[in-house]
Motif scaffolding. Structure first.
Motif, PDB file in Angstrom:
ATOM      1  N   MET A   1       0.833  -1.190   0.000  1.00 30.66           N
ATOM      2  CA  MET A   1       0.000   0.000   0.000  1.00 30.66           C
ATOM      3  C   MET A   1       0.878   1.254   0.000  1.00 30.66           C
ATOM      4  SD  MET A   1      -3.199  -0.850  -0.145  1.00 30.66           S
ATOM      5  CE  MET A   1      -4.045   0.620   0.304  1.00 30.66           C
ATOM      6  N   LYS A   2       1.992   1.183   0.758  1.00 26.35           N
ATOM      7  CA  LYS A   2       2.860   2.345   0.833  1.00 26.35           C
ATOM      8  C   LYS A   2       3.527   2.625  -0.515  1.00 26.35           C
ATOM      9  CE  LYS A   2       6.452   4.442   3.603  1.00 26.35           C
ATOM     10  NZ  LYS A   2       7.292   4.312   4.778  1.00 26.35           N
ATOM     11  N   ILE A   3       3.997   1.562  -1.177  1.00 25.98           N
ATOM     12  CA  ILE A   3       4.675   1.755  -2.454  1.00 25.98           C
ATOM     13  C   ILE A   3       3.689   2.171  -3.548  1.00 25.98           C
ATOM     14  CG2 ILE A   3       5.944   0.552  -4.291  1.00 25.98           C
ATOM     15  CD1 ILE A   3       7.205  -1.155  -2.045  1.00 25.98           C
ATOM     16  N   MET A   4       2.538   1.483  -3.612  1.00 22.32           N
ATOM     17  CA  MET A   4       1.591   1.756  -4.698  1.00 22.32           C
ATOM     18  C   MET A   4       0.780   3.027  -4.488  1.00 22.32           C
ATOM     19  SD  MET A   4       0.181  -2.012  -5.727  1.00 22.32           S
ATOM     20  CE  MET A   4      -0.760  -1.390  -7.104  1.00 22.32           C
ATOM     21  N   TYR A   5       0.339   3.265  -3.239  1.00 21.77           N
ATOM     22  CA  TYR A   5      -0.582   4.373  -2.992  1.00 21.77           C
ATOM     23  C   TYR A   5      -0.053   5.430  -2.036  1.00 21.77           C
ATOM     24  CZ  TYR A   5      -3.713   1.042  -5.170  1.00 21.77           C
ATOM     25  OH  TYR A   5      -4.283   0.152  -6.043  1.00 21.77           O
ATOM     26  N   GLY A   6       1.109   5.202  -1.443  1.00 19.16           N
ATOM     27  CA  GLY A   6       1.675   6.162  -0.508  1.00 19.16           C
ATOM     28  C   GLY A   6       0.945   6.204   0.819  1.00 19.16           C
ATOM     29  N   ILE A   7       0.287   5.109   1.181  1.00 18.47           N
ATOM     30  CA  ILE A   7      -0.485   5.050   2.421  1.00 18.47           C
ATOM     31  C   ILE A   7       0.172   4.053   3.365  1.00 18.47           C
ATOM     32  CG2 ILE A   7      -2.716   4.468   3.451  1.00 18.47           C
ATOM     33  CD1 ILE A   7      -3.981   5.075   0.728  1.00 18.47           C
ATOM     34  N   GLN A   8       0.385   4.454   4.601  1.00 18.56           N
ATOM     35  CA  GLN A   8       0.956   3.587   5.626  1.00 18.56           C
ATOM     36  C   GLN A   8      -0.185   2.973   6.422  1.00 18.56           C
ATOM     37  OE1 GLN A   8       4.292   3.027   6.162  1.00 18.56           O
ATOM     38  NE2 GLN A   8       3.809   1.563   7.771  1.00 18.56           N
ATOM     39  N   ILE A   9      -0.289   1.646   6.446  1.00 20.38           N
ATOM     40  CA  ILE A   9      -1.311   0.980   7.258  1.00 20.38           C
ATOM     41  C   ILE A   9      -0.647  -0.058   8.154  1.00 20.38           C
ATOM     42  CG2 ILE A   9      -3.148   1.317   5.569  1.00 20.38           C
ATOM     43  CD1 ILE A   9      -2.845  -1.618   4.776  1.00 20.38           C
ATOM     44  N   MET A  10      -1.342  -0.380   9.246  1.00 19.79           N
ATOM     45  CA  MET A  10      -0.823  -1.375  10.180  1.00 19.79           C
ATOM     46  C   MET A  10      -0.989  -2.776   9.586  1.00 19.79           C
ATOM     47  SD  MET A  10      -2.238   0.243  13.774  1.00 19.79           S
ATOM     48  CE  MET A  10      -2.651  -1.342  14.358  1.00 19.79           C
ATOM     49  N   TYR A  11      -0.127  -3.674  10.026  1.00 19.36           N
ATOM     50  CA  TYR A  11      -0.162  -5.055   9.542  1.00 19.36           C
ATOM     51  C   TYR A  11      -1.518  -5.692   9.823  1.00 19.36           C
ATOM     52  CZ  TYR A  11       0.837  -9.990   9.008  1.00 19.36           C
ATOM     53  OH  TYR A  11       0.784 -11.305   8.625  1.00 19.36           O
ATOM     54  N   SER A  12      -2.077  -5.450  11.004  1.00 18.91           N
ATOM     55  CA  SER A  12      -3.355  -6.073  11.375  1.00 18.91           C
ATOM     56  C   SER A  12      -4.479  -5.627  10.442  1.00 18.91           C
ATOM     57  CB  SER A  12      -3.712  -5.758  12.826  1.00 18.91           C
ATOM     58  OG  SER A  12      -3.827  -4.367  13.014  1.00 18.91           O
ATOM     59  N   LYS A  13      -4.472  -4.374  10.039  1.00 17.90           N
ATOM     60  CA  LYS A  13      -5.487  -3.879   9.092  1.00 17.90           C
ATOM     61  C   LYS A  13      -5.321  -4.540   7.727  1.00 17.90           C
ATOM     62  CE  LYS A  13      -8.103  -0.827  11.062  1.00 17.90           C
ATOM     63  NZ  LYS A  13      -9.504  -1.115  11.270  1.00 17.90           N
ATOM     64  N   ALA A  14      -4.087  -4.686   7.279  1.00 16.87           N
ATOM     65  CA  ALA A  14      -3.831  -5.338   5.997  1.00 16.87           C
ATOM     66  C   ALA A  14      -4.280  -6.793   6.050  1.00 16.87           C
ATOM     67  CB  ALA A  14      -2.346  -5.249   5.645  1.00 16.87           C
ATOM     68  N   HIS A  15      -4.037  -7.463   7.181  1.00 16.19           N
ATOM     69  CA  HIS A  15      -4.449  -8.859   7.332  1.00 16.19           C
ATOM     70  C   HIS A  15      -5.963  -8.984   7.348  1.00 16.19           C
ATOM     71  CE1 HIS A  15      -4.866 -12.872   9.069  1.00 16.19           C
ATOM     72  NE2 HIS A  15      -3.659 -13.088   8.574  1.00 16.19           N
ATOM     73  N   GLN A  16      -6.653  -8.067   8.018  1.00 15.21           N
ATOM     74  CA  GLN A  16      -8.116  -8.068   8.037  1.00 15.21           C
ATOM     75  C   GLN A  16      -8.673  -7.851   6.638  1.00 15.21           C
ATOM     76  OE1 GLN A  16      -9.171  -5.014  10.830  1.00 15.21           O
ATOM     77  NE2 GLN A  16      -9.060  -6.386  12.599  1.00 15.21           N
ATOM     78  N   ALA A  17      -8.070  -6.943   5.892  1.00 18.01           N
ATOM     79  CA  ALA A  17      -8.513  -6.685   4.515  1.00 18.01           C
ATOM     80  C   ALA A  17      -8.312  -7.916   3.643  1.00 18.01           C
ATOM     81  CB  ALA A  17      -7.762  -5.490   3.939  1.00 18.01           C
ATOM     82  N   LEU A  18      -7.190  -8.589   3.808  1.00 17.64           N
ATOM     83  CA  LEU A  18      -6.925  -9.801   3.044  1.00 17.64           C
ATOM     84  C   LEU A  18      -7.946 -10.882   3.384  1.00 17.64           C
ATOM     85  CD1 LEU A  18      -5.142 -11.440   1.112  1.00 17.64           C
ATOM     86  CD2 LEU A  18      -3.767 -12.078   3.095  1.00 17.64           C
ATOM     87  N   ASP A  19      -8.236 -11.086   4.671  1.00 15.87           N
ATOM     88  CA  ASP A  19      -9.248 -12.060   5.073  1.00 15.87           C
ATOM     89  C   ASP A  19     -10.608 -11.727   4.468  1.00 15.87           C
ATOM     90  OD1 ASP A  19      -7.565 -13.666   6.512  1.00 15.87           O
ATOM     91  OD2 ASP A  19      -8.122 -12.838   8.479  1.00 15.87           O
ATOM     92  N   TYR A  20     -10.957 -10.454   4.454  1.00 17.24           N
ATOM     93  CA  TYR A  20     -12.243 -10.028   3.908  1.00 17.24           C
ATOM     94  C   TYR A  20     -12.320 -10.336   2.410  1.00 17.24           C
ATOM     95  CZ  TYR A  20     -16.078  -7.067   2.387  1.00 17.24           C
ATOM     96  OH  TYR A  20     -17.231  -6.615   1.811  1.00 17.24           O
ATOM     97  N   VAL A  21     -11.284  -9.999   1.675  1.00 15.31           N
ATOM     98  CA  VAL A  21     -11.267 -10.246   0.232  1.00 15.31           C
ATOM     99  C   VAL A  21     -11.301 -11.746  -0.054  1.00 15.31           C
ATOM    100  CG1 VAL A  21      -9.864 -10.036  -1.857  1.00 15.31           C
ATOM    101  CG2 VAL A  21     -10.162  -8.075  -0.353  1.00 15.31           C
ATOM    102  N   LEU A  22     -10.551 -12.524   0.709  1.00 15.43           N
ATOM    103  CA  LEU A  22     -10.570 -13.976   0.513  1.00 15.43           C
ATOM    104  C   LEU A  22     -11.940 -14.559   0.814  1.00 15.43           C
ATOM    105  CD1 LEU A  22      -7.082 -15.005   1.944  1.00 15.43           C
ATOM    106  CD2 LEU A  22      -7.805 -14.952  -0.455  1.00 15.43           C
ATOM    107  N   SER A  23     -12.641 -14.034   1.826  1.00 20.25           N
ATOM    108  CA  SER A  23     -13.983 -14.540   2.138  1.00 20.25           C
ATOM    109  C   SER A  23     -14.970 -14.190   1.028  1.00 20.25           C
ATOM    110  CB  SER A  23     -14.474 -14.007   3.482  1.00 20.25           C
ATOM    111  OG  SER A  23     -14.795 -12.635   3.392  1.00 20.25           O
TER     112      SER A  23
END
Length: 139
Positions: A1-23
């Protein structure tokens, strides 16, 4: 997210987003457990000699799933060394549990899978259920 969009997010938020997309893409774990009996039926239809056994408790909740592939059992009976190795390992993740595996060895010393079992903890009842099913399949 930081490289592509310049946004810093926490690991836990990224993991939650990944779980949501996979579901959304592959369904939730609960939905896939409900499809397990259908999976076993199709597996038996498409792989001759395959036997699946799904066990649930009195509330209909998943306990065990046993699956030896028909081709593996036939290979064991025809050309494998007369020795079966059995082991179990604890599964890490949301639901935990244990996976038991029965394997044999071919003439070139390669590992040959025979049967798998997924379910609850490693206890005497789990082992007994797995070994009873395995005995039925390979006898």
């Amino acid at each position: 997210m930081k490289i592509m969009y310049g946004i810093q997010i926490m690991y836990s938020k990224a993991h939650q987003a990944l779980d949501y997309v996979l579901s959304l893409t592959y369904r939730t774990h609960e939905e896939t457990f409900q499809l397990l009996s259908s999976f076993g039926y199709v597996l038996e239809q498409k792989n001759p000699g395959t036997i699946t056994d799904l066990q649930c408790d009195e509330n209909g909740e998943f306990l065990y799933f046993f699956m030896p592939f028909g081709a593996s059992v036939r290979g064991l009976q025809r050309c494998m060394r007369p020795f079966i190795s059995i082991d179990g390992t604890h599964l890490k993740g949301r639901f935990g549990g244990t996976m038991f595996v029965a394997t044999a060895q071919d003439g070139n010393e390669h590992v040959y899978p025979i049967a798998f079992r997924y379910g609850d903890s490693k206890n005497n009842l789990s082992w007994e259920w797995f070994l009873d099913n395995l005995k039925e399949v390979i006898s």
